[in-house]
Design an enzyme around this catalytic site. Structure first.
Site, PDB file in Angstrom:
ATOM      1  N   PRO A  68      45.341 -52.121   8.901  1.00  0.00           N
ATOM      2  CA  PRO A  68      43.921 -51.852   8.606  1.00  0.00           C
ATOM      3  C   PRO A  68      43.522 -52.463   7.265  1.00  0.00           C
ATOM      4  O   PRO A  68      44.338 -52.500   6.339  1.00  0.00           O
ATOM      5  CB  PRO A  68      43.854 -50.319   8.558  1.00  0.00           C
ATOM      6  CG  PRO A  68      45.257 -49.847   8.425  1.00  0.00           C
ATOM      7  CD  PRO A  68      46.172 -50.907   8.938  1.00  0.00           C
ATOM      8  N   GLY A  71      44.339 -50.777   3.846  1.00  0.00           N
ATOM      9  CA  GLY A  71      45.692 -50.688   3.293  1.00  0.00           C
ATOM     10  C   GLY A  71      46.227 -52.007   2.771  1.00  0.00           C
ATOM     11  O   GLY A  71      47.417 -52.101   2.446  1.00  0.00           O
ATOM     12  N   ASP A 137      63.061 -50.314   5.218  1.00  0.00           N
ATOM     13  CA  ASP A 137      63.339 -48.917   4.876  1.00  0.00           C
ATOM     14  C   ASP A 137      64.314 -48.216   5.804  1.00  0.00           C
ATOM     15  O   ASP A 137      64.827 -47.168   5.443  1.00  0.00           O
ATOM     16  CB  ASP A 137      62.033 -48.098   4.876  1.00  0.00           C
ATOM     17  CG  ASP A 137      61.900 -47.245   3.633  1.00  0.00           C
ATOM     18  OD1 ASP A 137      62.692 -47.480   2.717  1.00  0.00           O
ATOM     19  OD2 ASP A 137      61.045 -46.365   3.613  1.00  0.00           O
TER      20      ASP A 137
HETATM   21  C1  SHN Z   1      68.866 -52.951   4.285  1.00  0.00           C
HETATM   22  C2  SHN Z   1      67.615 -53.680   3.753  1.00  0.00           C
HETATM   23  C3  SHN Z   1      66.753 -53.903   4.984  1.00  0.00           C
HETATM   24  C4  SHN Z   1      65.628 -54.913   4.806  1.00  0.00           C
HETATM   25  O1  SHN Z   1      64.644 -54.596   4.113  1.00  0.00           O
HETATM   26  O2  SHN Z   1      65.735 -55.995   5.411  1.00  0.00           O
HETATM   27  C5  SHN Z   1      66.886 -52.888   2.692  1.00  0.00           C
HETATM   28  C6  SHN Z   1      66.698 -51.511   2.726  1.00  0.00           C
HETATM   29  C7  SHN Z   1      66.122 -50.704   1.736  1.00  0.00           C
HETATM   30  N1  SHN Z   1      65.496 -51.138   0.599  1.00  0.00           N
HETATM   31  C8  SHN Z   1      65.089 -50.070  -0.142  1.00  0.00           C
HETATM   32  C9  SHN Z   1      64.457 -50.086  -1.390  1.00  0.00           C
HETATM   33  C10 SHN Z   1      64.177 -51.222  -2.147  1.00  0.00           C
HETATM   34  N2  SHN Z   1      64.372 -52.531  -1.750  1.00  0.00           N
HETATM   35  C11 SHN Z   1      63.998 -53.360  -2.761  1.00  0.00           C
HETATM   36  C12 SHN Z   1      64.009 -54.749  -2.712  1.00  0.00           C
HETATM   37  C13 SHN Z   1      64.571 -55.570  -1.748  1.00  0.00           C
HETATM   38  N3  SHN Z   1      65.187 -55.141  -0.612  1.00  0.00           N
HETATM   39  C14 SHN Z   1      65.719 -56.152   0.068  1.00  0.00           C
HETATM   40  C15 SHN Z   1      66.473 -56.063   1.221  1.00  0.00           C
HETATM   41  C16 SHN Z   1      66.894 -54.938   1.888  1.00  0.00           C
HETATM   42  N4  SHN Z   1      66.438 -53.684   1.688  1.00  0.00           N
HETATM   43  C17 SHN Z   1      67.919 -54.974   3.003  1.00  0.00           C
HETATM   44  C18 SHN Z   1      69.336 -54.982   2.408  1.00  0.00           C
HETATM   45  C19 SHN Z   1      69.625 -56.200   1.540  1.00  0.00           C
HETATM   46  C20 SHN Z   1      70.883 -56.073   0.730  1.00  0.00           C
HETATM   47  O3  SHN Z   1      71.574 -55.063   0.749  1.00  0.00           O
HETATM   48  O4  SHN Z   1      71.259 -57.056   0.046  1.00  0.00           O
HETATM   49  C21 SHN Z   1      65.489 -57.456  -0.653  1.00  0.00           C
HETATM   50  C22 SHN Z   1      66.856 -57.973  -1.146  1.00  0.00           C
HETATM   51  C23 SHN Z   1      64.903 -58.542   0.224  1.00  0.00           C
HETATM   52  C24 SHN Z   1      63.520 -58.259   0.756  1.00  0.00           C
HETATM   53  O5  SHN Z   1      63.206 -57.131   1.149  1.00  0.00           O
HETATM   54  O6  SHN Z   1      62.769 -59.239   0.789  1.00  0.00           O
HETATM   55  C25 SHN Z   1      64.518 -57.049  -1.795  1.00  0.00           C
HETATM   56  C26 SHN Z   1      64.828 -57.673  -3.175  1.00  0.00           C
HETATM   57  C27 SHN Z   1      64.312 -59.090  -3.194  1.00  0.00           C
HETATM   58  C28 SHN Z   1      64.277 -59.695  -4.527  1.00  0.00           C
HETATM   59  O7  SHN Z   1      63.667 -59.132  -5.485  1.00  0.00           O
HETATM   60  O8  SHN Z   1      64.826 -60.792  -4.658  1.00  0.00           O
HETATM   61  C29 SHN Z   1      63.569 -52.550  -3.874  1.00  0.00           C
HETATM   62  C30 SHN Z   1      63.202 -53.102  -5.227  1.00  0.00           C
HETATM   63  C31 SHN Z   1      61.850 -53.614  -5.337  1.00  0.00           C
HETATM   64  O9  SHN Z   1      61.012 -53.463  -4.434  1.00  0.00           O
HETATM   65  O10 SHN Z   1      61.634 -54.163  -6.429  1.00  0.00           O
HETATM   66  C32 SHN Z   1      63.632 -51.215  -3.472  1.00  0.00           C
HETATM   67  C33 SHN Z   1      63.214 -49.966  -4.249  1.00  0.00           C
HETATM   68  C34 SHN Z   1      64.236 -49.612  -5.278  1.00  0.00           C
HETATM   69  C35 SHN Z   1      65.563 -49.140  -4.714  1.00  0.00           C
HETATM   70  O11 SHN Z   1      65.596 -48.165  -3.944  1.00  0.00           O
HETATM   71  O12 SHN Z   1      66.588 -49.790  -5.060  1.00  0.00           O
HETATM   72  C36 SHN Z   1      65.437 -48.890   0.559  1.00  0.00           C
HETATM   73  C37 SHN Z   1      65.204 -47.469   0.066  1.00  0.00           C
HETATM   74  C38 SHN Z   1      63.720 -47.096   0.240  1.00  0.00           C
HETATM   75  C39 SHN Z   1      63.483 -45.687  -0.224  1.00  0.00           C
HETATM   76  O13 SHN Z   1      63.948 -44.756   0.437  1.00  0.00           O
HETATM   77  O14 SHN Z   1      62.828 -45.535  -1.268  1.00  0.00           O
HETATM   78  C40 SHN Z   1      66.056 -49.295   1.736  1.00  0.00           C
HETATM   79  C41 SHN Z   1      66.582 -48.412   2.840  1.00  0.00           C
HETATM   80  C42 SHN Z   1      67.990 -47.945   2.556  1.00  0.00           C
HETATM   81  O15 SHN Z   1      68.698 -48.476   1.691  1.00  0.00           O
HETATM   82  O16 SHN Z   1      68.365 -46.986   3.247  1.00  0.00           O
HETATM   83  N1  NAI Z   2      62.890 -54.228   1.332  1.00  0.00           N
HETATM   84  C1  NAI Z   2      62.722 -53.001   1.723  1.00  0.00           C
HETATM   85  O1  NAI Z   2      63.340 -52.603   2.694  1.00  0.00           O
HETATM   86  C2  NAI Z   2      61.770 -52.104   1.035  1.00  0.00           C
HETATM   87  C3  NAI Z   2      61.160 -51.150   1.791  1.00  0.00           C
HETATM   88  N2  NAI Z   2      60.240 -50.317   1.265  1.00  0.00           N
HETATM   89  C4  NAI Z   2      59.597 -49.430   2.257  1.00  0.00           C
HETATM   90  O2  NAI Z   2      58.738 -50.226   3.100  1.00  0.00           O
HETATM   91  C5  NAI Z   2      57.602 -49.496   3.505  1.00  0.00           C
HETATM   92  C6  NAI Z   2      56.329 -50.207   3.111  1.00  0.00           C
HETATM   93  O3  NAI Z   2      56.281 -50.268   1.707  1.00  0.00           O
HETATM   94  P1  NAI Z   2      54.966 -50.749   0.938  1.00  0.00           P
HETATM   95  O4  NAI Z   2      54.565 -52.085   1.464  1.00  0.00           O
HETATM   96  O5  NAI Z   2      55.234 -50.625  -0.519  1.00  0.00           O
HETATM   97  O6  NAI Z   2      53.947 -49.635   1.394  1.00  0.00           O
HETATM   98  P2  NAI Z   2      52.362 -49.597   1.277  1.00  0.00           P
HETATM   99  O7  NAI Z   2      51.979 -48.163   1.321  1.00  0.00           O
HETATM  100  O8  NAI Z   2      51.923 -50.446   0.119  1.00  0.00           O
HETATM  101  O9  NAI Z   2      51.866 -50.327   2.597  1.00  0.00           O
HETATM  102  C7  NAI Z   2      51.947 -49.766   3.862  1.00  0.00           C
HETATM  103  C8  NAI Z   2      51.102 -50.611   4.775  1.00  0.00           C
HETATM  104  O10 NAI Z   2      51.300 -50.205   6.119  1.00  0.00           O
HETATM  105  C9  NAI Z   2      50.004 -50.085   6.732  1.00  0.00           C
HETATM  106  N3  NAI Z   2      50.152 -49.186   7.870  1.00  0.00           N
HETATM  107  C10 NAI Z   2      50.484 -47.887   7.899  1.00  0.00           C
HETATM  108  N4  NAI Z   2      50.566 -47.443   9.178  1.00  0.00           N
HETATM  109  C11 NAI Z   2      50.289 -48.501   9.967  1.00  0.00           C
HETATM  110  C12 NAI Z   2      50.227 -48.690  11.380  1.00  0.00           C
HETATM  111  N5  NAI Z   2      50.511 -47.712  12.238  1.00  0.00           N
HETATM  112  N6  NAI Z   2      49.912 -49.934  11.849  1.00  0.00           N
HETATM  113  C13 NAI Z   2      49.668 -50.958  10.995  1.00  0.00           C
HETATM  114  N7  NAI Z   2      49.718 -50.828   9.656  1.00  0.00           N
HETATM  115  C14 NAI Z   2      50.020 -49.616   9.153  1.00  0.00           C
HETATM  116  C15 NAI Z   2      49.106 -49.599   5.621  1.00  0.00           C
HETATM  117  O11 NAI Z   2      47.748 -49.778   5.939  1.00  0.00           O
HETATM  118  C16 NAI Z   2      49.605 -50.510   4.504  1.00  0.00           C
HETATM  119  O12 NAI Z   2      49.043 -51.794   4.627  1.00  0.00           O
HETATM  120  C17 NAI Z   2      57.739 -48.136   2.838  1.00  0.00           C
HETATM  121  O13 NAI Z   2      58.292 -47.254   3.790  1.00  0.00           O
HETATM  122  C18 NAI Z   2      58.691 -48.361   1.673  1.00  0.00           C
HETATM  123  O14 NAI Z   2      59.422 -47.221   1.316  1.00  0.00           O
HETATM  124  C19 NAI Z   2      59.920 -50.392  -0.048  1.00  0.00           C
HETATM  125  C20 NAI Z   2      60.502 -51.324  -0.891  1.00  0.00           C
HETATM  126  C21 NAI Z   2      61.460 -52.278  -0.384  1.00  0.00           C
END
Ligand code: SHN
Ligand code: NAI
Length: 215
Positions: A68, A71, A137
């Protein structure tokens, strides 16, 4: 009874298996997936979706972004406007028909939404349709993880900690990037050009030797 297929595998008595790379199970299959002009569905428009867009646009994918307008993160909004020809924007919440209408045209599904129930629904539907999916996540609902990527021209280096520490992956990526020569991308571009020329000069003869020529 059918013959044991292993009985057909020849022995190589002169080979030394200790020279083969050791196998460390439990890793990921790290690939350079080609999504150029292929449809990738990205659900969500927040901060994480913005980072996904950088990767997808860099890989020249055809993107459908479903979220939407209320967001949208400023960076996502910016990309929608600057890359309108590459991104089809659907300004509403996800609906199952987004995947079920023509699943065979979809290569990947990515979700980056703050609604765990909807995430699981999208994951389950993707699996029913045989589509690879990443739910930000929720590692158990990911067919593949993203990694921390260093990009410099044709060079891409991805670091994965396989779910253990995404922030640590970013730190390691920065260290690797800092250790590379500053003009590495120019060198890679030139090697690519040379290989292209060699292919034209001696078609079919390049295997196993052109980098020696470059040396
Ligand atoms: C498994 C994976 C699946 C996937 O996303 O594909 C995953 C999972 C989860 N991420 C979480 C949190 C955060 N992830 C980031 C950042 C990145 N996360 C990325 C990858 C991945 N994240 C995959 C594993 C990769 C690996 O292990 O190497 C990067 C490398 C690539 C990208 O996403 O592009 C990118 C860095 C890129 C860069 O900067 O270069 C930050 C930091 C930030 O946003 O600044 C936070 C918040 C801080 C913290 O919690 O550390 C959480 C907990 C959420 C919660 O509960 O709060 C989960 C879920 C869990 O672990 O259970
Ligand atoms: N690399 C990773 O795996 C990381 C994962 N996260 C997780 O990823 C998720 C998204 O993080 P942010 O982008 O920071 O959240 P955000 O709150 O900034 O964005 C969420 C987006 O999803 C949209 N949205 C919600 N329900 C929807 C639906 N049913 N259909 C379409 N759009 C919908 C909202 O409008 C918004 O654009 C969170 O659960 C956060 O904890 C956060 C950091 C790193």
């Amino acid at each position: 009874m059918a013959e044991d297929p292993l009985a057909l595998v020849p022995d190589f008595p002169d080979e030394d298996p200790s020279t083969y790379p050791p196998i460390q199970p439990g890793g990921s299959l790290i690939l350079a997936w080609q999504v150029r002009n292929k449809r990738v569905v990205l659900v969500g428009g927040g901060n994480v979706a913005a980072t996904r867009l950088v990767h997808l646009l860099s890989a020249s994918a055809s993107i459908t972004l479903i979220a939407p307008p209320s967001g949208l993160h400023p960076e996502t909004a910016y990309r929608l406007k600057t890359h309108a020809s590459q991104i089809t924007y659907i300004p509403r919440n996800f609906q199952p028909t987004d995947l079920t209408t023509s699943p065979s045209t979809i290569s990947l599904v990515l979700t980056a939404i703050d609604d765990p129930v909807a995430s699981t629904e999208i994951y389950t539907l993707s699996k029913q349709l045989g589509l690879p999916v990443n739910v930000a996540d929720v590692p158990p609902e990911c067919d593949f993880y993203f990694g921390s990527v260093h990009r410099d021209g044709p060079l891409q280096v991805m670091v994965s900690t396989n779910g253990n520490g995404p922030k640590l992956a970013a730190m390691i990526r920065r260290r690797i990037a800092d250790s590379l020569p500053r003009d590495i991308s120019t060198a890679i571009v030139r090697v690519g050009e040379l290989r292209g020329k060699l292919r034209k000069l001696a078609p079919g003869k390049e295997e196993g030797g052109e980098e020696d020529g470059v040396d």
